[in-house]
Every structure is written in structure tokens, then in C-alpha cells.
Design an enzyme around this catalytic site. Structure first.
Site, PDB file in Angstrom:
ATOM      1  N   LYS A 141       5.435   0.265  12.995  1.00  0.00           N
ATOM      2  CA  LYS A 141       4.833   0.903  11.816  1.00  0.00           C
ATOM      3  C   LYS A 141       4.066   2.162  12.223  1.00  0.00           C
ATOM      4  CE  LYS A 141       4.495  -3.497   9.361  1.00  0.00           C
ATOM      5  NZ  LYS A 141       3.683  -4.704   9.217  1.00  0.00           N
TER       6      LYS A 141
ATOM      7  N   GLU B   1       7.453 -12.206  10.437  1.00  0.00           N
ATOM      8  CA  GLU B   1       8.852 -11.828  10.660  1.00  0.00           C
ATOM      9  C   GLU B   1       9.655 -13.084  11.005  1.00  0.00           C
ATOM     10  OE1 GLU B   1       9.947  -8.482  10.371  1.00  0.00           O
ATOM     11  OE2 GLU B   1       7.963  -8.514   9.498  1.00  0.00           O
TER      12      GLU B   1
ATOM     13  N   ILE C 178       0.863  -1.202   0.000  1.00  0.00           N
ATOM     14  CA  ILE C 178       0.000   0.000   0.000  1.00  0.00           C
ATOM     15  C   ILE C 178       0.894   1.244   0.000  1.00  0.00           C
ATOM     16  CG2 ILE C 178      -1.829   1.260   1.210  1.00  0.00           C
ATOM     17  CD1 ILE C 178      -2.477  -1.334   2.723  1.00  0.00           C
TER      18      ILE C 178
HETATM   19  N1  HSE Z   1       5.472  -9.411   9.331  1.00  0.00           N
HETATM   20  C1  HSE Z   1       4.870  -8.303   8.667  1.00  0.00           C
HETATM   21  C2  HSE Z   1       3.370  -8.543   8.600  1.00  0.00           C
HETATM   22  C3  HSE Z   1       5.443  -8.167   7.278  1.00  0.00           C
HETATM   23  O1  HSE Z   1       2.939  -9.670   8.829  1.00  0.00           O
HETATM   24  O2  HSE Z   1       2.633  -7.604   8.358  1.00  0.00           O
HETATM   25  C4  HSE Z   1       5.134  -6.862   6.639  1.00  0.00           C
HETATM   26  O3  HSE Z   1       5.621  -5.787   7.367  1.00  0.00           O
END
Ligand code: HSE
Length: 435
Positions: free
Chosen positions: A207, A192, A138
Site C-alpha cells: 500500500k 488476506e 478511505i
Molecule cells: N488485509 C487487509 C487489511 C485488507 O487487513 O488491512 C484491506 O486491504
């Protein structure tokens, strides 16, 4: 480093799930990118600790020597897709110090050392592109920096972790177990390397620190954000609750920043966001409510965002924005954060009470005494153990008052085990500012 040449030399550090996708796009879509931009994007070096990677891209020089690949004078952009805060940090520092532009998907690195790296980039006339760090494919950073630049942003609300959303969707819609869904998310490349970052909510908090910083023009530390993950949710509540949401909003002159599982009304578009998809709602004072939706994790969605940054560095858009905009963590003032107890929200409470006279009166008395007004109460028939599950939803209440009331409720001999407390979001009403 000014990017003026028609040919842009690139080093890719880390050629795993996302790095492989980036190299694929840059090689397979080379002609499309050239015809669109007038520039050619050449991957000059792939760096990975695993030499087997070389077999996947035999026409591109492979090395395990990152420093040499960064220092190559023909390289203008270093793409960091190693992840984590260890060697990735060392190489980003090396690249910026050498005046190379950096493109990264590394939210941990930006959330922990963003300020330092932005200031280093400024010092060496370089820039940092980080679209892929938030919301996968996005283009949310582009939307905040460019599309919404006329707005004072009042709130961002959404779902920003593909792994959590995938786990919750598979459990609620397809009856999978938590472990099965997590294993599948790892196999699909959403999670991750350490999936506790996902399920604890930390990945989402990193984020939010990045997006909230840009949207609210403030320097946000991960520790400014209240955090609750999906790893402590119980099956009953997962069925009722839904998604791992995050919220950043302005409350007068303070920012309320939180990541937690959230109940959303089934009429809300966020309730339909399933699988690895992410969705971000932004509320700007001029535009009102806007919504961005797409694949939040996985090889090609993240690679799409990385390549967009590479193109925007090549075009000079990112270096220019970086020079002019005063929203990056090294130039923004530290966020003034609303204490979590001052949060105003609606709540979902699920308690287990003994089926004895007066128990509900004691519970509602504790809520009333703390100024909490009830919106609905649902009590089921008692089971063989003579306990009754009671679900209560509240009108807007203060977090501190709810916690005080819950301490009193959980101390009642007739209520056991501990009451489950989740927050409910009514958007866009909650953030529309009457617009
Ligand atoms: N581990 C992250 C998620 C990957 O599942 O959103 C993308 O940032």
C-alpha cells in the site's frame, strides 16, 4: 474505451467478501446512483470459481468463464476482486488489452506489475481505478490525486493494515491472545487469504508503494521499503508499543520509506485508531497536516471504494485523470531512496540486564560512544532471576549508529537476551517543516 453511454455494463471477477459487497451496493443502490449521476450501473456477469455464488444473486448471469465475461461487448468495466498475482493478473491483462477499464482492490498486483498494467491501459485507451487497494473505504487516492493537487507532499504517516491494528487493539485493550485476535480478523474478513501478508507488514508495504508513488510522484518498488512486521513483537512491547505504522517522507532529495511497529505518543490522534480502522496523515507544503480516517478493511468499506471507482470511470473522471496526470508508475521516475541506516528517528530500547554493578554504565557508554543521546531511562526492580528490565528512549538518532550501539550492547556478557528496538514517531512536529 470511452465511457459515454448512460448505461455502464460491468463484469465482476471474484464474488467473495468484497465482490459480494460491490454487487449488493450496485443492485440495492441502483436508483440512488442513477439519480445522482444520470447513469445506470448494470452488473452483466458475475464470475467466480465457486458456483454457489450464483444462488446469492439469482437475477445476475453467473459464469466460471472469465474470458467470455470480459470479452462481452456490452461490458465497459471489469472489476477484479480475485486478489493475488496469479489468475487475477491474467484477467486484468486480458481486460486492458480489450480496451476495458479495470477497477481493482488488488494491491499485490499493482505493487508488483503496476507499471506494466498502466502502460498497457494507456496503449489501449483504457484506465485503472484502484481506490480500494489502499485504506479500504478511505478515499485516500482521490485525496492525493485531486484534493491535494496543489501540494508538494512531504510525508505520509499512518496505519494501513486493519488486521494488524485489530490484533494489536484487541491484545492491548481487551487482553486477547495474538492467535485469538488473528483468528477473529480472519473470520471478520479483514485478513488476506494468507494472513502472513498482513502480520509481516508486506500488505502495508504494498500500500505504501502505491500511495507513496502517487504522493511523491515516484515509482516505488516493494523492495525499496524497509519492512518489520508485528509477528516478531513480544507481548511486553505490544502493550507499550501500539500500532503497525508506515512512513514515507522526503528527506532532502531522497525518500525514506518504512513499515514497522511504531510507538506514538498517547496525545497523538493515531494512538486512538483502534480495531480494523486505518488512518493516514499527509503533510503537504501548502496545506500542512491533513488526516484521513475510516474502516480500512472488510466487505462494505472496500466495496464503497470499488463502487466509487466504478462511478468515477462512468463519469469519465478516472479515464481523464489517468490521461493527464504524470504520477502513475509507468510515467513516474524511479524513487531515489534514502538508505535505511541514514534514517533519523527516536528509539525505544528494551534490554534485560544482569543486576550487577556497572551494567547500566556499560550500556550508556555504548550509546554515548555512538553519538546517541538519551531522553529517558526506566529501570524496574530486579526479579528472582536477578535480571532487570531496562527501557531507554532516545532523542533523534541515526539508525546506523543505533544498530552499531545495539551490537555492542548485545555483546556485553551482562545483557541477555537480544535488546528490543522500536522506533518512536513524534508527529506532526517531525514533518511540519516549520509550517
Ligand atoms: N488485509 C487487509 C487489511 C485488507 O487487513 O488491512 C484491506 O486491504
Amino acid at each position: 474505451m470511452a465511457v459515454m453511454a448512460n448505461s455502464i455494463g460491468i463484469t465482476v471477477l471474484g464474488c467473495g467478501v468484497v465482490g459480494g459487497g460491490v454487487v449488493n451496493i450496485l443492485t440495492e443502490q441502483r436508483e440512488l446512483l442513477r439519480s445522482r449521476t444520470g447513469l445506470t450501473f448494470d452488473v452483466l456477469h458475475i464470475v467466480d470459481k465457486n458456483p454457489d455464488v450464483a444462488k446469492r444473486f439469482p437475477s445476475i448471469a453467473f459464469t466460471t468463464d472469465a474470458s467470455a465475461a470480459i470479452a462481452d461487448p456490452k461490458v465497459q468495466i471489469v472489476v477484479e476482486l480475485i486478489g493475488g498475482t496469479g489468475v487475477a493478473g491474467k484477467f486484468v491483462e486480458q481486460a486492458l488489452t480489450a480496451g476495458k477499464h479495470v477497477v481493482t482492490a488488488n494491491k499485490s498486483l499493482l505493487a508488483t506489475r503496476g507499471s506494466e498494467f498502466f502502460s498497457l491501459a494507456r496503449k489501449h485507451d483504457a484506465s485503472i481505478g484502484f481506490e480500494a487497494s489502499c485504506g479500504g473505504g478511505i478515499p485516500i487516492i482521490n485525496a492525493i490525486l485531486h484534493g491535494l493537487s496543489a501540494n508538494r507532499n512531504d510525508a505520509i504517516v499512518g496505519i494501513l493494515n486493519g488486521t494488524c491494528n485489530f490484533i494489536l487493539s484487541q491484545m492491548t485493550r481487551h487482553g486477547w491472545s495474538y492467535a485469538q485476535a488473528l483468528a477473529e480478523a480472519q473470520k471478520a474478513g479483514f485478513a488476506e487469504a494468507d494472513p502472513t501478508l498482513d502480520v509481516s507488514g508486506r500488505d502495508t508495504a504494498q500500500k505504501l508503494a502505491i500511495l507513496g508513488g502517487l504522493a511523491f510522484n515516484a515509482r516505488i518498488a516493494e523492495s525499496d521499503i524497509h519492512l518489520e512486521g508485528i509477528d516478531t513483537l513480544q507481548d511486553t512491547d505490544i502493550k507499550l508499543a501500539g500500532e503497525l505504522g508506515y512512513v514515507g517522507e522526503r528527506v532532502k532529495d531522497k525518500l525514506s520509506l518504512r513499515v514497522h511497529p511504531t510507538l506514538v505518543h498517547h496525545d497523538d490522534v493515531l494512538a486512538d485508531v483502534s480495531g480494523s480502522f486505518n488512518a493516514v496523515s499527509l503533510y503537504g507544503h501548502a496545506v500542512g497536516h491533513t488526516l484521513y480516517y475510516g474502516r480500512g478493511a472488510g466487505s462494505m468499506p472496500a466495496a464503497s471504494a470499488v463502487v466509487a471507482d466504478i462511478v468515477n470511470v462512468g463519469l469519465g473522471v478516472i479515464p481523464l485523470a489517468f490521461k493527464q496526470l504524470q504520477v502513475f508508475p509507468d510515467t513516474a521516475a524511479k524513487a531515489a531512496v534514502l538508505p535505511f541506516e541514514e534514517l533519523q528517528s527516536r528509539y525505544y530500547l528494551r534490554l534485560t540486564a544482569k543486576d550487577v554493578p556497572g551494567v547500566l554504565a556499560d550500556v550508556t557508554a555504548a550509546l554515548g560512544k555512538n553519538g546517541i543521546s538519551l531522553s529517558a531511562v526506566l529501570q524496574r526492580e530486579s526479579n528472582e532471576s536477578k535480571t532487570v528490565p531496562v527501557v531507554i528512549t532516545t532523542h533523534l538518532a541515526r539508525e546506523g549508529s543505533v544498530r552499531k550501539a545495539l551490537a555492542e550492547i548485545d555483546a556485553l556478557p551482562t545483557v541477555t537476551p537480544k535488546t528490543v528496538c522500536l522506533r518512536i514517531i513524534d508527529q506532526p512536529k517531525e514533518f511540519s517543516n516549520g509550517g
